[in-house]
Design an enzyme around this catalytic site. Sequence first.
Site, PDB file in Angstrom:
ATOM      1  N   LEU A  44     -11.831  31.335 -19.085  1.00 12.15           N
ATOM      2  CA  LEU A  44     -12.220  32.702 -19.452  1.00 12.15           C
ATOM      3  C   LEU A  44     -13.530  33.117 -18.814  1.00 12.15           C
ATOM      4  O   LEU A  44     -13.732  34.284 -18.507  1.00 12.15           O
ATOM      5  CB  LEU A  44     -12.327  32.826 -20.976  1.00 12.15           C
ATOM      6  CG  LEU A  44     -11.013  32.776 -21.745  1.00 12.15           C
ATOM      7  CD1 LEU A  44     -11.267  32.718 -23.242  1.00 12.15           C
ATOM      8  CD2 LEU A  44     -10.139  33.993 -21.406  1.00 12.15           C
ATOM      9  N   GLY A  45     -14.419  32.192 -18.633  1.00 13.19           N
ATOM     10  CA  GLY A  45     -15.696  32.542 -18.012  1.00 13.19           C
ATOM     11  C   GLY A  45     -16.739  31.495 -18.284  1.00 13.19           C
ATOM     12  O   GLY A  45     -16.531  30.577 -19.069  1.00 13.19           O
ATOM     13  N   GLY A  47     -21.279  30.921 -18.361  1.00 13.29           N
ATOM     14  CA  GLY A  47     -22.632  31.432 -18.191  1.00 13.29           C
ATOM     15  C   GLY A  47     -23.522  30.297 -17.744  1.00 13.29           C
ATOM     16  O   GLY A  47     -23.057  29.362 -17.093  1.00 13.29           O
ATOM     17  N   PHE A  49     -25.040  28.074 -19.650  1.00 14.38           N
ATOM     18  CA  PHE A  49     -24.972  26.843 -20.437  1.00 14.38           C
ATOM     19  C   PHE A  49     -23.549  26.400 -20.722  1.00 14.38           C
ATOM     20  O   PHE A  49     -23.277  25.217 -20.754  1.00 14.38           O
ATOM     21  CB  PHE A  49     -25.693  27.032 -21.774  1.00 14.38           C
ATOM     22  CG  PHE A  49     -27.026  27.699 -21.621  1.00 14.38           C
ATOM     23  CD1 PHE A  49     -28.105  26.979 -21.150  1.00 14.38           C
ATOM     24  CD2 PHE A  49     -27.189  29.048 -21.928  1.00 14.38           C
ATOM     25  CE1 PHE A  49     -29.334  27.587 -20.988  1.00 14.38           C
ATOM     26  CE2 PHE A  49     -28.418  29.658 -21.771  1.00 14.38           C
ATOM     27  CZ  PHE A  49     -29.502  28.930 -21.293  1.00 14.38           C
ATOM     28  N   GLY A  50     -22.672  27.355 -20.955  1.00 11.14           N
ATOM     29  CA  GLY A  50     -21.355  27.001 -21.446  1.00 11.14           C
ATOM     30  C   GLY A  50     -20.223  27.418 -20.530  1.00 11.14           C
ATOM     31  O   GLY A  50     -20.387  28.180 -19.582  1.00 11.14           O
ATOM     32  N   VAL A  52     -16.173  28.711 -21.103  1.00 14.37           N
ATOM     33  CA  VAL A  52     -15.249  29.139 -22.151  1.00 14.37           C
ATOM     34  C   VAL A  52     -13.825  29.155 -21.599  1.00 14.37           C
ATOM     35  O   VAL A  52     -13.577  29.678 -20.507  1.00 14.37           O
ATOM     36  CB  VAL A  52     -15.647  30.523 -22.716  1.00 14.37           C
ATOM     37  CG1 VAL A  52     -14.718  30.937 -23.841  1.00 14.37           C
ATOM     38  CG2 VAL A  52     -17.093  30.490 -23.227  1.00 14.37           C
ATOM     39  N   LYS A  71     -15.443  27.007 -26.447  1.00 15.51           N
ATOM     40  CA  LYS A  71     -16.667  26.916 -25.649  1.00 15.51           C
ATOM     41  C   LYS A  71     -17.165  25.484 -25.628  1.00 15.51           C
ATOM     42  O   LYS A  71     -17.288  24.848 -26.668  1.00 15.51           O
ATOM     43  CB  LYS A  71     -17.733  27.849 -26.235  1.00 15.51           C
ATOM     44  CG  LYS A  71     -19.024  27.862 -25.437  1.00 15.51           C
ATOM     45  CD  LYS A  71     -19.888  29.033 -25.854  1.00 15.51           C
ATOM     46  CE  LYS A  71     -21.203  29.043 -25.091  1.00 15.51           C
ATOM     47  NZ  LYS A  71     -22.005  30.226 -25.391  1.00 15.51           N
ATOM     48  N   ASP A 163     -30.620  37.222 -25.827  1.00 21.57           N
ATOM     49  CA  ASP A 163     -29.790  37.255 -24.616  1.00 21.57           C
ATOM     50  C   ASP A 163     -28.770  38.390 -24.709  1.00 21.57           C
ATOM     51  O   ASP A 163     -27.623  38.244 -24.294  1.00 21.57           O
ATOM     52  CB  ASP A 163     -29.097  35.893 -24.450  1.00 21.57           C
ATOM     53  CG  ASP A 163     -28.605  35.656 -23.031  1.00 21.57           C
ATOM     54  OD1 ASP A 163     -28.947  36.449 -22.129  1.00 21.57           O
ATOM     55  OD2 ASP A 163     -27.860  34.678 -22.821  1.00 21.57           O
TER      56      ASP A 163
HETATM   57  P1  ADP Z   1     -22.853  31.137 -21.879  1.00 19.36           P
HETATM   58  O1  ADP Z   1     -23.567  30.675 -23.114  1.00 19.36           O
HETATM   59  O2  ADP Z   1     -22.695  30.042 -20.895  1.00 19.36           O
HETATM   60  O3  ADP Z   1     -23.466  32.383 -21.300  1.00 19.36           O
HETATM   61  P2  ADP Z   1     -20.739  32.783 -23.060  1.00 19.36           P
HETATM   62  O4  ADP Z   1     -20.516  32.472 -24.501  1.00 19.36           O
HETATM   63  O5  ADP Z   1     -21.542  33.987 -22.763  1.00 19.36           O
HETATM   64  O6  ADP Z   1     -21.346  31.487 -22.329  1.00 19.36           O
HETATM   65  O7  ADP Z   1     -19.320  32.902 -22.365  1.00 19.36           O
HETATM   66  C1  ADP Z   1     -19.194  33.079 -20.963  1.00 19.36           C
HETATM   67  C2  ADP Z   1     -18.092  34.085 -20.651  1.00 19.36           C
HETATM   68  O8  ADP Z   1     -16.835  33.653 -21.187  1.00 19.36           O
HETATM   69  C3  ADP Z   1     -18.325  35.472 -21.251  1.00 19.36           C
HETATM   70  O9  ADP Z   1     -19.129  36.273 -20.423  1.00 19.36           O
HETATM   71  C4  ADP Z   1     -16.902  36.017 -21.364  1.00 19.36           C
HETATM   72  O10 ADP Z   1     -16.464  36.528 -20.120  1.00 19.36           O
HETATM   73  C5  ADP Z   1     -16.065  34.757 -21.673  1.00 19.36           C
HETATM   74  N1  ADP Z   1     -15.862  34.597 -23.128  1.00 19.36           N
HETATM   75  C6  ADP Z   1     -16.729  34.024 -23.995  1.00 19.36           C
HETATM   76  N2  ADP Z   1     -16.263  34.021 -25.243  1.00 19.36           N
HETATM   77  C7  ADP Z   1     -15.056  34.621 -25.211  1.00 19.36           C
HETATM   78  C8  ADP Z   1     -14.052  34.947 -26.221  1.00 19.36           C
HETATM   79  N3  ADP Z   1     -14.227  34.609 -27.515  1.00 19.36           N
HETATM   80  N4  ADP Z   1     -12.931  35.578 -25.809  1.00 19.36           N
HETATM   81  C9  ADP Z   1     -12.767  35.916 -24.517  1.00 19.36           C
HETATM   82  N5  ADP Z   1     -13.658  35.657 -23.523  1.00 19.36           N
HETATM   83  C10 ADP Z   1     -14.799  35.007 -23.853  1.00 19.36           C
HETATM   84 MG    MG Z   2     -23.429  34.292 -21.892  1.00 20.66          MG
END
Ligand code: ADP
Ligand code: MG
Length: 314
Positions: A44-45, A47, A49-50, A52, A71, A163
């Site tokens: 899904l994506g 960032g 740190f994580g 998903v 995540k 953030d």
């Molecule tokens: P990080 O802490 O690494 O920034 P995020 O929690 O922001 O991680 O998640 C990174 C990306 O994953 C988000 O920008 C979004 O595109 C996707 N994503 C995160 N959570 C969800 C979710 N519950 N449903 C759909 N897409 C998600």
């Molecule tokens: Mg993020």
Amino acid sequence: LRELPEIYTAFFLHPDLDISPSETFPDADPSVFHKRYLKKMRDLGEGHFGKVTLYLYDPSNDGTGERVAVKALKQENGHVPEGWMKEIEILKSLYHSNIVKYKGCCTELGGQVVQLIMEYLPLGSLREYLPKRKLCVPQCLMFAQQICQGMEYLHSKRYVHRDLAARNVLVENDSLVKIGDFGLTKYIPEGEIYYRVREDGDSPVFWYAIECLKENKFSFPTDIWSFGVTLYEILTRCDHRQSPPTKFFEMMETPHGQMTMLILIKLLEKRLRLPCPKECPHEVKTLMEQCWDEDPAKRPTFGFLIEKFEAIRR
Ligand code: ADP
Ligand code: MG
């Protein structure tokens, strides 16, 4: 289980042996997710740190399970960092219609790698969603107001998000957004007004208030500043040619390099700000400017912004 010698614990919790206590009664704790029932669907994506991933959680193994977003930390070098458990604990304690819902955790072998299970939001973050749709201004303002509602709740629990950005706002459908990613969220104890970070880390500097850049001080008004930048992103429909980093780099004469932070501080001290997005209503431009007031005490609160958006949208 905790009383048993390690060898038994490992035996009981081994994913290939069907005898872990919570599996004997699969409905006993709905927040315990078993790794082997998680079927990967797609990424899904990610960032800083994580990472998903979309999974189908399908204990009955017939494709009828539910879709969940999972995540995990990016670098898994054995131990689980404290901040990661904090992120899980914080999300677990939040209940609001504009905040992504916590579903549970997936723990491997005696509590090692923990994955955070949350509801899946099918349209991804505003960053993916907005460039594809021709969203009208009233719809943008509706999303902005919903973000304020989630943030007002977060602040009422004395958390600062730190953030807030379009990449961390998730889209359920054309009329509902939720705040996700509580990775940098911190608790501000009663009676104190800010949280000071020690580690410098990878910070989303172009979303940060002037006092965060200068003194590493985070407070409720610093989230308001980041909300102003998020509002700017929404009104530019997350067009990357107008993104906050792109625009700030344009304002700098000597772009990039190690001096970025110092130049950015200088710019902001000279009262330079992101430009007004095209077709942005005058009242909204005023709100944005108030969010970017150099004096944190003069910035609005989320409660004030909610009232303003309600009035503008009426
Ligand atoms: P990080 O802490 O690494 O920034 P995020 O929690 O922001 O991680 O998640 C990174 C990306 O994953 C988000 O920008 C979004 O595109 C996707 N994503 C995160 N959570 C969800 C979710 N519950 N449903 C759909 N897409 C998600
Ligand atoms: Mg993020």
